[in-house]
Design an enzyme around this catalytic site. Structure first.
Site, PDB file in Angstrom:
ATOM      1  N   ARG A 103      37.383  45.000  30.731  1.00 24.35           N
ATOM      2  CA  ARG A 103      36.669  43.935  30.003  1.00 24.35           C
ATOM      3  C   ARG A 103      35.231  43.887  30.465  1.00 24.35           C
ATOM      4  NH1 ARG A 103      39.351  38.113  29.897  1.00 24.35           N
ATOM      5  NH2 ARG A 103      38.595  38.182  32.036  1.00 24.35           N
ATOM      6  N   THR A 107      30.540  39.960  27.800  1.00 26.63           N
ATOM      7  CA  THR A 107      31.033  39.711  26.433  1.00 26.63           C
ATOM      8  C   THR A 107      32.532  39.431  26.418  1.00 26.63           C
ATOM      9  OG1 THR A 107      31.588  42.023  26.034  1.00 26.63           O
ATOM     10  CG2 THR A 107      29.321  41.341  25.535  1.00 26.63           C
ATOM     11  N   ASP A 199      43.074  38.235  39.011  1.00 28.07           N
ATOM     12  CA  ASP A 199      42.854  39.543  38.381  1.00 28.07           C
ATOM     13  C   ASP A 199      44.015  40.467  38.759  1.00 28.07           C
ATOM     14  OD1 ASP A 199      40.062  41.364  37.442  1.00 28.07           O
ATOM     15  OD2 ASP A 199      41.955  42.316  37.987  1.00 28.07           O
ATOM     16  N   ASP A 202      43.132  43.958  40.269  1.00 29.08           N
ATOM     17  CA  ASP A 202      42.647  43.880  41.650  1.00 29.08           C
ATOM     18  C   ASP A 202      43.780  43.564  42.615  1.00 29.08           C
ATOM     19  OD1 ASP A 202      40.061  44.514  41.050  1.00 29.08           O
ATOM     20  OD2 ASP A 202      39.353  42.437  40.967  1.00 29.08           O
TER      21      ASP A 202
HETATM   22  O1  LIG Z   1      42.986  39.724  27.060  1.00 29.81           O
HETATM   23  P1  LIG Z   1      41.717  40.187  27.693  1.00 29.81           P
HETATM   24  O2  LIG Z   1      40.657  39.134  27.692  1.00 29.81           O
HETATM   25  O3  LIG Z   1      41.231  41.493  27.143  1.00 29.81           O
HETATM   26  O4  LIG Z   1      42.020  40.380  29.239  1.00 29.81           O
HETATM   27  C1  LIG Z   1      43.149  41.029  29.697  1.00 29.81           C
HETATM   28  C2  LIG Z   1      42.760  42.337  30.327  1.00 29.81           C
HETATM   29  O5  LIG Z   1      42.034  42.087  31.527  1.00 29.81           O
HETATM   30  C3  LIG Z   1      42.640  42.807  32.592  1.00 29.81           C
HETATM   31  O6  LIG Z   1      42.124  44.073  32.700  1.00 29.81           O
HETATM   32  P2  LIG Z   1      40.696  44.322  33.388  1.00 29.81           P
HETATM   33  O7  LIG Z   1      39.616  44.347  32.372  1.00 29.81           O
HETATM   34  O8  LIG Z   1      40.514  43.384  34.529  1.00 29.81           O
HETATM   35  O9  LIG Z   1      40.847  45.796  33.911  1.00 29.81           O
HETATM   36  P3  LIG Z   1      41.745  46.303  35.131  1.00 29.81           P
HETATM   37  O10 LIG Z   1      43.180  46.239  34.674  1.00 29.81           O
HETATM   38  O11 LIG Z   1      41.259  47.680  35.350  1.00 29.81           O
HETATM   39  O12 LIG Z   1      41.487  45.400  36.296  1.00 29.81           O
HETATM   40  C4  LIG Z   1      44.098  42.815  32.183  1.00 29.81           C
HETATM   41  O13 LIG Z   1      44.828  43.797  32.859  1.00 29.81           O
HETATM   42  C5  LIG Z   1      44.009  43.072  30.708  1.00 29.81           C
HETATM   43  O14 LIG Z   1      43.917  44.427  30.360  1.00 29.81           O
HETATM   44  O1  LIG Z   2      43.393  35.967  34.158  1.00 27.62           O
HETATM   45  C1  LIG Z   2      43.107  37.150  33.885  1.00 27.62           C
HETATM   46  C2  LIG Z   2      42.389  37.500  32.742  1.00 27.62           C
HETATM   47  C3  LIG Z   2      42.128  38.799  32.504  1.00 27.62           C
HETATM   48  N1  LIG Z   2      42.543  39.729  33.375  1.00 27.62           N
HETATM   49  C4  LIG Z   2      43.236  39.413  34.477  1.00 27.62           C
HETATM   50  O2  LIG Z   2      43.612  40.298  35.261  1.00 27.62           O
HETATM   51  N2  LIG Z   2      43.499  38.124  34.707  1.00 27.62           N
HETATM   52 MG   LIG Z   3      41.105  43.608  36.298  1.00 32.19          MG
END
Ligand SMILES: O=P(O)(O)OC[C@H]1O[C@H](OP(=O)(O)OP(=O)(O)O)[C@H](O)[C@@H]1O
Ligand SMILES: O=c1cc[nH]c(=O)[nH]1
Ligand SMILES: [Mg+2]
Length: 208
Positions: A103, A107, A199, A202
Site C-alpha cells: 500500500r 494514497t 501491520d 511486519d
Molecule cells: O485493504 P488495504 O487497504 O489494501 O490494506 C490491506 C493490505 O495491507 C497489508 O499489506 P501491506 O501493504 O502492509 O504490505 P505487506 O503485506 O508487505 O506488509 C495487508 O497485508 C494487505 O495486503
Molecule cells: O490494519 C492494517 C491495515 C492494513 N494492513 C495491515 O497489515 N494492517
Molecule cells: Mg504491511
C-alpha cells in the site's frame, strides 16, 4: 451480491484474540496465523463442488466423491504468505499463486510489484488469502488481476476485515464471496484497522 461469511468457530476466535495482543512474539504470531488459516480453510471449502468416482476397497467397489475442481490459493504478499502453509495442510494438492502488492502510505492505494500465477489459472476455484482487508484496495486489485487472466470462481479469505474494505470489494467484485473471522470497527487516519492487530506483514516477518 456476494455473501459475507463470518467464521465464528471458537478455535478461530480464540486464536485471533491471541494474535491481536501486541506483546506476542513474531514466532508465536506466525504459528497462530498458520493454525488459524488451517481452520479457516476447513470453513471456506465447505461448499466446494464434488464429483462421483469409483474406488476399489479391499472388500468391494465403492462409489465415492472427490473434489471436482482444481484448487488454487492466491497469496497477496507479504502477509498472505503466512496463511499458505495452513491452507495447504488441508488442501495439499492446491496450486499456489503469488501477487505482490504494497500500500502506498499516502494514497493507501496498492502498488503491484510482482505476480506469478498457476498455469491455467482460469480453470478451477481460487481462494485469495490476505489476513487484512482494510480499505479493500489490495484485495480488489488482486481480484481484478485474476479476472483479467480469465479467473471466474474467486473467493476472498481474510482474517480481519474493516467495513470499508468489505464495501469496496463488494462494489468492485459483487460476485466474490468474502470469508472473515472478524469485522472490526473502522479504519484510522493511516488506513489501519481499529482495533485490528497492527501491520500483519511486519508482525509476521519481524520488520516493524
Ligand atoms: O485493504 P488495504 O487497504 O489494501 O490494506 C490491506 C493490505 O495491507 C497489508 O499489506 P501491506 O501493504 O502492509 O504490505 P505487506 O503485506 O508487505 O506488509 C495487508 O497485508 C494487505 O495486503
Ligand atoms: O490494519 C492494517 C491495515 C492494513 N494492513 C495491515 O497489515 N494492517
Ligand atoms: Mg504491511
Amino acid at each position: 451480491m456476494s455473501e459475507l461469511h463470518l467464521l465464528d468457530h471458537p478455535l478461530i476466535q480464540h486464536k485471533l484474540s491471541l494474535m491481536r495482543d501486541k506483546n506476542i512474539s513474531c514466532k508465536k504470531f506466525r504459528e497462530l496465523l498458520e493454525e488459524v488459516a488451517m481452520l479457516m480453510a476447513y470453513e471456506v471449502t465447505r461448499n466446494l463442488p464434488l464429483e462421483e468416482t469409483k474406488v476399489q476397497t479391499p472388500i468391494a467397489e465403492a462409489r465415492v466423491k472427490v473434489l471436482a475442481a482444481r484448487m488454487s490459493i492466491i497469496a497477496i504478499l507479504r502477509a498472505g504468505l503466512g496463511m499458505v502453509n495452513g491452507m495447504l495442510r488441508l488442501i495439499p494438492t492446491a496450486r499456489v499463486g503469488h501477487i505482490g502488492l504494497y500500500r502506498d502510505p499516502h494514497t493507501l492505494e496498492p502498488v503491484q510489484y510482482y505476480y506469478k500465477l498457476p498455469k491455467d489459472v482460469a480453470d478451477g476455484e481460487l481462494i485469495v488469502v490476505d489476513p487484512m482487508l482494510a480499505t479493500g484496495g489490495s484485495a480488489a486489485g488482486a481480484i481484478q488481476l485474476l479476472k483479467e487472466k480469465g479467473a471466474r470462481d474467486i473467493t476472498l479469505l481474510s482474517l480481519i476485515a474493516a467495513p470499508e474494505g468489505i464495501q469496496r470489494v463488494r462494489r468492485e467484485h459483487p460476485e466474490v464471496d468474502i470469508y472473515t473471522a472478524a469485522v472490526d470497527e473502522r479504519l484510522n487516519d493511516h488506513g489501519y484497522i481499529v482495533p485490528g492487530l497492527g501491520d500483519a506483514g511486519d508482525r509476521l516477518f519481524g520488520t516493524e
